[in-house]
Design an enzyme around this catalytic site. Sequence first.
Site, PDB file in Angstrom:
ATOM      1  N   THR A   1       1.016  -1.155   0.111  1.00 42.56           N
ATOM      2  CA  THR A   1      -0.031   0.077  -0.009  1.00 42.56           C
ATOM      3  C   THR A   1       0.879   1.115  -0.054  1.00 42.56           C
ATOM      4  O   THR A   1       2.180   1.157   0.619  1.00 42.56           O
ATOM      5  CB  THR A   1      -1.070  -0.123   1.123  1.00 42.56           C
ATOM      6  OG1 THR A   1      -1.994  -1.131   1.070  1.00 42.56           O
ATOM      7  CG2 THR A   1      -1.474   1.400   1.607  1.00 42.56           C
TER       8      THR A   1
ATOM      9  N   GLY B   1      -6.057  -3.121   7.990  1.00 43.13           N
ATOM     10  CA  GLY B   1      -6.924  -2.014   8.047  1.00 43.13           C
ATOM     11  C   GLY B   1      -7.989  -1.943   9.078  1.00 43.13           C
ATOM     12  O   GLY B   1      -8.055  -0.876   9.647  1.00 43.13           O
TER      13      GLY B   1
ATOM     14  N   THR C   1      -0.926   2.286   7.211  1.00 44.85           N
ATOM     15  CA  THR C   1      -0.607   1.067   6.315  1.00 44.85           C
ATOM     16  C   THR C   1      -0.667   0.134   7.400  1.00 44.85           C
ATOM     17  O   THR C   1      -0.013   0.026   8.362  1.00 44.85           O
ATOM     18  CB  THR C   1       0.556   1.109   5.497  1.00 44.85           C
ATOM     19  OG1 THR C   1       0.692  -0.283   5.098  1.00 44.85           O
ATOM     20  CG2 THR C   1       1.929   1.505   6.159  1.00 44.85           C
ATOM     21  N   GLY C   2      -1.282  -1.050   6.934  1.00 38.92           N
ATOM     22  CA  GLY C   2      -1.207  -2.358   7.848  1.00 38.92           C
ATOM     23  C   GLY C   2      -2.689  -3.053   7.640  1.00 38.92           C
ATOM     24  O   GLY C   2      -3.404  -2.715   6.917  1.00 38.92           O
TER      25      GLY C   2
ATOM     26  N   GLY D   1     -11.057  -1.238   3.457  1.00 38.80           N
ATOM     27  CA  GLY D   1     -10.161  -1.028   4.345  1.00 38.80           C
ATOM     28  C   GLY D   1      -9.975   0.375   5.009  1.00 38.80           C
ATOM     29  O   GLY D   1     -10.904   0.975   4.658  1.00 38.80           O
ATOM     30  N   ASP D   2      -8.984   0.654   5.658  1.00 36.84           N
ATOM     31  CA  ASP D   2      -8.833   1.952   6.357  1.00 36.84           C
ATOM     32  C   ASP D   2      -8.524   3.017   5.465  1.00 36.84           C
ATOM     33  O   ASP D   2      -8.631   4.198   5.436  1.00 36.84           O
ATOM     34  CB  ASP D   2      -7.673   1.772   7.443  1.00 36.84           C
ATOM     35  CG  ASP D   2      -6.314   1.397   6.893  1.00 36.84           C
ATOM     36  OD1 ASP D   2      -6.313   0.433   6.099  1.00 36.84           O
ATOM     37  OD2 ASP D   2      -5.274   1.981   7.422  1.00 36.84           O
TER      38      ASP D   2
ATOM     39  N   ARG E   1     -14.911  -5.766   0.511  1.00 34.78           N
ATOM     40  CA  ARG E   1     -14.255  -5.252   1.912  1.00 34.78           C
ATOM     41  C   ARG E   1     -13.544  -3.871   1.668  1.00 34.78           C
ATOM     42  O   ARG E   1     -12.969  -3.603   0.583  1.00 34.78           O
ATOM     43  CB  ARG E   1     -13.163  -6.254   2.264  1.00 34.78           C
ATOM     44  CG  ARG E   1     -12.640  -5.746   3.679  1.00 34.78           C
ATOM     45  CD  ARG E   1     -11.015  -5.748   3.290  1.00 34.78           C
ATOM     46  NE  ARG E   1     -10.020  -5.234   4.293  1.00 34.78           N
ATOM     47  CZ  ARG E   1      -9.312  -4.748   4.217  1.00 34.78           C
ATOM     48  NH1 ARG E   1      -8.746  -4.269   3.028  1.00 34.78           N
ATOM     49  NH2 ARG E   1      -8.573  -4.097   5.344  1.00 34.78           N
TER      50      ARG E   1
HETATM   51  N1  ASP Z   1      -4.288  -0.858   5.067  1.00 34.62           N
HETATM   52  C1  ASP Z   1      -4.456  -1.531   3.918  1.00 34.62           C
HETATM   53  C2  ASP Z   1      -6.001  -2.077   3.797  1.00 34.62           C
HETATM   54  O1  ASP Z   1      -6.368  -2.516   5.021  1.00 34.62           O
HETATM   55  C3  ASP Z   1      -3.656  -2.594   3.386  1.00 34.62           C
HETATM   56  C4  ASP Z   1      -2.200  -2.198   3.772  1.00 34.62           C
HETATM   57  O2  ASP Z   1      -1.732  -1.112   4.313  1.00 34.62           O
HETATM   58  O3  ASP Z   1      -1.182  -2.997   3.253  1.00 34.62           O
HETATM   59  O4  ASP Z   1      -6.529  -2.464   2.971  1.00 34.62           O
END
Ligand code: ASP
Length: 289
Positions: A161, A214, A211-212, A191-192, A189
Amino acid sequence: MRPVALIHAGAGGRSREIEERQHEYRSALLTTLAKARAILESRGSAVDAVQAAVMFMEDEVDFFNAGRGSALCADGSVEMSAALMRGSDRQAGAVARVTRTRYPIAGARAVLDGPHVLLVGDAADHHAAAAGAEQRDPAYFTTERQQHRLATEPSRFERGTVGAVCLDVDGLLVAGTSTGGMRGQLAGRIGDSPQIGAGTWADENVAVSCTGDGEAFIRTGAARQLAAFVAGGTPVENAANGVLREVAALGAVGGLIALDARGNTALPFVAEAMPRGLWRGGSEPEVWA
Ligand code: ASP
């Protein structure tokens, strides 16, 4: 005001591919910073700088999980999301589940100055197209590399991301994030990243891109919470670490970049790796892959 650009390319596990292609990978991060720098050095706006940096990463097929080359949903489809927020007036624009907009961050930009904050699906693509954002057939975004990954490691966290936060010479703070989401996620879905206050935030004090995992960033209201700490006088680095502790307490992996109005930065992560880069007016760019 000395301009600043900070970028990230996703928190997650170390990847052998990136280790083997370190030189190319670092050069992609340096080019991303150069895109923002060119605009900021010519006294351009942080909105344009963030958009240019994110667009470069969306176009990079092999390394980043955004735009073409995004992670695939469980059914093999690509659903992309992006957000852009301007700190001076808290105008925000975001798109989720876009399947045709070549640069999802351009789709977010098309929403930024209108009455809405978040558009979803076909309507978001149509809105982007009407604003002049380039459209492609959905198949354009699917790569063999991602098809192979879905087949061999269907629910592994996909790193890559992308995000950028910039401060321009006029003191404007802007944040942007773009993603294909998590590999193997259910289609539908969100995400954040496109959710203002969760994965992306900017106000007059601070700009944040996360990032991470979400869901953990949504459940902690991560980006907005960081901004509340900073508004209350907490140094940006402490605020960033505090938020990430909450994310980690939910058993999640992640990281973020944050930049305050005085140019102070934080780039923490609770993951094996989070490629990132920093450029400050008058200095040479630095990247950590
Ligand atoms: N945060 C992103 C999500 O949840 C994914 C990511 O940051 O790798 O979609």
